[in-house]
Each structure stands twice: as structure tokens, then as C-alpha cells.
Design a protein around this motif. Structure first.
Motif, short mmCIF file in Angstrom:
data_model
loop_
_atom_site.label_atom_id
_atom_site.label_comp_id
_atom_site.label_asym_id
_atom_site.label_seq_id
_atom_site.Cartn_x
_atom_site.Cartn_y
_atom_site.Cartn_z
N LYS A 148 77.50 -0.33 31.54
CA LYS A 148 76.94 0.45 32.19
C LYS A 148 76.05 1.47 31.10
O LYS A 148 74.76 1.39 31.51
CB LYS A 148 77.64 1.61 32.98
CG LYS A 148 77.05 2.56 34.11
CD LYS A 148 77.88 3.29 34.69
CE LYS A 148 77.10 4.10 35.58
NZ LYS A 148 78.04 4.90 36.41
N PHE A 153 74.39 0.53 39.45
CA PHE A 153 73.45 1.20 39.85
C PHE A 153 72.78 0.70 41.47
O PHE A 153 72.44 -0.40 41.60
CB PHE A 153 72.15 1.15 39.00
CG PHE A 153 72.74 1.74 37.60
CD1 PHE A 153 72.94 3.12 37.33
CD2 PHE A 153 73.10 1.02 36.67
CE1 PHE A 153 73.21 3.52 36.13
CE2 PHE A 153 73.22 1.31 35.36
CZ PHE A 153 73.62 2.93 35.12
N ASN A 169 70.05 1.47 42.78
CA ASN A 169 68.81 1.23 43.11
C ASN A 169 67.96 1.67 41.81
O ASN A 169 68.70 1.95 40.44
CB ASN A 169 68.07 1.80 44.38
CG ASN A 169 68.61 3.30 44.16
OD1 ASN A 169 68.44 3.97 43.40
ND2 ASN A 169 68.70 3.90 45.55
N SER A 181 65.92 3.80 41.22
CA SER A 181 65.83 5.45 40.93
C SER A 181 67.14 5.82 40.33
O SER A 181 67.19 6.82 39.33
CB SER A 181 65.65 6.04 42.30
OG SER A 181 64.40 5.95 42.69
N GLU A 182 68.11 5.21 40.64
CA GLU A 182 69.57 5.56 40.08
C GLU A 182 69.43 5.28 38.35
O GLU A 182 70.10 5.89 37.74
CB GLU A 182 70.68 4.88 40.62
CG GLU A 182 71.39 5.73 41.98
CD GLU A 182 72.53 5.24 42.33
OE1 GLU A 182 73.37 4.62 41.47
OE2 GLU A 182 72.98 5.81 43.22
N ASP A 231 67.70 7.90 36.58
CA ASP A 231 68.30 9.30 36.51
C ASP A 231 69.07 8.85 35.31
O ASP A 231 69.54 9.79 34.37
CB ASP A 231 69.18 9.40 37.67
CG ASP A 231 68.54 9.96 38.99
OD1 ASP A 231 67.27 10.28 38.58
OD2 ASP A 231 69.00 9.80 39.82
N ALA A 232 69.81 7.50 35.13
CA ALA A 232 70.57 7.20 33.82
C ALA A 232 69.56 7.31 32.88
O ALA A 232 70.29 7.79 31.65
CB ALA A 232 71.22 5.98 34.11
#
Length: 316
Positions: A109, A148, A150, A152-153, A156-157
Motif C-alpha cells: 500500500k 484504494f 478510486n 481520489s483516494e 489523498d494518500a
């Protein structure tokens, strides 16, 4: 993997009254163990030979600031944890891990988030596809969606990763600086968009501002992340006021003005409107006018004291 490159480099080791070399070595060893990486790979990632790393792990040599940054980046911990959670020179970011995550999903991740950070920073959110991130991180597109939901996530990461890079850089390079004036100058230099990694961080910040302006406050971590940065500047100003090297005033307001100035100047540098040298000159001028305590003899005698401009010129 993107390492935390410094715009101001040097063999900067931590002071003798800081955390012991042996204690730091034990924490680095633990971070490496939990990351699942081989010691040789870590040595390669941070740019030293395995013998030097072994000596540092056993406490026979001190890790430099750049080496601690590299270890924190490659293993996923923070520099603060490597130093024993004792440093107070920078406010901790949201979602920061104190120790390497033992979850078996943590390493892939993190690798995906770092690949996304690199691609988003270089090409922009709209131009990057999930398939591009999958290829860069060495996994399949379905694997991306396992971690994730999508794109957008993923962004964010990437934002969280940018915040971690800045936090680690500040801890590694500011922890040894006791003088608040010198610490503030170094802090501003570290956060300026002058180095390779710093430019990547600024690209993510600019895209974050744009997305929030267009979409509203959908990036929930952003306000807390910016507050962390502002609080770090404010704390440094408060330290300088206590020691008498900074002017009196509302430290929160002074921090707001200073961070806003750096934001504006940084955007000009990234967009080619201003060069890096002019950015440095503008910051130096503002510090001397609005932050630094003027010398009692400054109004009657020129060149009797060393201003922040002089100090920064010497360090350039």
C-alpha cells in the motif's frame, strides 16, 4: 521509490546530547526488520555501503540527517520515531505512524502511494491513470483497487505522503538547531520549492488547493496538514520571542503572515514568474523587517550586527 532529497546537503550528524547512537541504531534495525527489506537494499536506498549501515546499526557511527530521512522513507516510519519520539521542533502530521506497520498490506500500500505521489507530482491528477500507477508500483490494476477505492483516494494518500516527507525532513534537519532564528531560517529553506522532492511536494499542494477550490473541502486531511505546518512555524516564533531574538507580537498572526508569504513566493517559483534567488531575497528581507529583533544600534550604526540576510548569504 522517491527519497527525501535535500536542497541543503552535508554530513549533518545529530548532536552528542541527543538520542544515543545505539538507541537510534536499535530503532532503525527494528524498522528494517518490520519492513521486510534486506539490510543491503536499505543501504542502497539511502546511498551508503552496507558496512557503514552496519556500523550505524551497532552504534559505532551516527546516522546523518540524510540517512535518517532515507531510512524513514524506505521503511515507512517517521524520523521522530527513529530518534525516540523526543523531538518537538515540528508538529506531528495527521495519520503519521510511530512505528513501522506490521500489517502485511502496509508495504504494498505504501509503495502504491509513493508511486502515485511521484506520478501525480510530475504529470498532474487528471493525466495519470490507475494503470500508470500500477505499472510504476509493479502491481496489477485490480491490486490497486484492493487498497484504494478510486483515484481520489490515491491522491489523498499522496498528500499524506507529502506531509510525511516534510515532517521527516524538518525533524532530521532542525532537531540539532537550538537557536530559534537559525531554526526558522532553515525551516523556511527546507520548505521552499527548490529541491527535487520539495518541488514534488509543492506540486501536490498546488493540485490540492485547485481541487479544493473546484470541489469544496473534500480533502479532509488538508486543513489538519496545513495547520501542522503553521503550528511548527508558530512554535519556532514563540521560542524566538522567549529568547529575545524575535520581535514581540501575536505569534499566530506572525506565523500566518510568514507562511502565506512563502506560499505566494513558492507558487511564483513553480510557475516561472520568479527565480529561486529572488525568493530567498524576499524571505530574507521580510524576516529582517517583521520577525528578527533589530539590534539596539541598528538605527545609528550600519553593519554592526549580523542580520538573517547575512547568515543566509553565507549558507547559500
Amino acid at each position: 521509490m522517491s527519497g527525501a532529497q535535500m536542497s541543503d546537503t552535508g554530513d549533518h550528524s545529530h548532536r552528542e546530547d541527543g538520542p544515543s547512537s545505539e538507541a537510534t541504531g536499535l530503532r532503525v534495525r527494528e524498522a528494517i526488520r518490520r519492513s521486510g527489506l534486506k539490510q543491503r537494499k536499505v543501504a542502497e536506498a539511502i546511498g551508503i555501503d552496507e558496512t557503514k549501515l552496519s556500523k550505524a546499526l551497532s552504534g559505532r557511527r551516527r546516522f546523518t540527517a540524510d540517512e535518517l530521512l532515507g531510512v524513514a522513507t524506505v521503511t515507512g516510519v517517521t524520523v521522530r520515531w527513529l530518534l525516540g519520539d523526543e523531538s518537538q521542533v515540528s508538529a506531528a502530521p495527521p495519520n503519521s505512524a510511530n512505528v513501522a506497520d506490521t500489517d502485511e498490506d502496509a508495504t504494498p500500500k505504501r509503495s502504491i502511494a509513493e508511486a502515485a505521489w511521484t506520478l501525480f507530482g510530475r504529470h498532474g491528477f487528471d493525466s495519470v491513470r490507475i494503470a500508470d500507477i500500477a505499472a510504476a508500483s509493479g502491481v496489477s490494476a485490480p491490486s490497486i483497487h484492493y487498497y484504494f477505492a478510486n483515484k481520489s483516494e490515491l491522491f489523498d494518500a499522496a498528500l499524506d505522503y507529502s506531509v510525511k516527507l516534510a515532517f521527516d525532513r524538518q525533524i532530521a534537519w532542525l532537531d540539532d538547531i537550538a537557536n530559534p532564528a537559525e531554526r526558522l531560517e532553515r525551516l523556511l529553506k527546507l520548505q521552499s520549492p527548490l529541491g527535487r522532492t520539495e518541488r514534488g511536494e509543492w506540486s501536490i499542494w498546488l493540485q490540492t488547493w485547485t481541487r479544493m477550490a473546484l470541489e469544496g473541502s473534500t480533502l479532509s486531511n488538508y486543513p489538519r496538514s496545513y495547520e501542522r505546518w503553521s503550528r511548527t512555524v508558530q512554535t519556532t516564533i514563540e521560542d524566538g520571542q522567549r529568547t529575545g531574538c524575535f520581535q514581540a507580537g501575536d505569534p499566530r498572526a506572525m506565523a500566518d503572515e510568514l507562511t502565506s508569504l512563502l506560499d505566494g513566493l513558492g507558487i511564483k517559483v513553480l510557475t516561472g514568474v520568479m527565480d529561486a534567488e529572488t525568493l530567498s531575497l524576499r524571505l530574507r528581507s521580510y524576516l529582517d523587517r517583521a520577525i528578527m529583533q533589530p539590534s539596539p544600534t541598528a538605527t545609528t550604526t550600519e553593519n554592526t550586527t549580523e542580520t538573517s540576510t547575512d547568515r543566509l548569504k553565507e549558507s547559500s
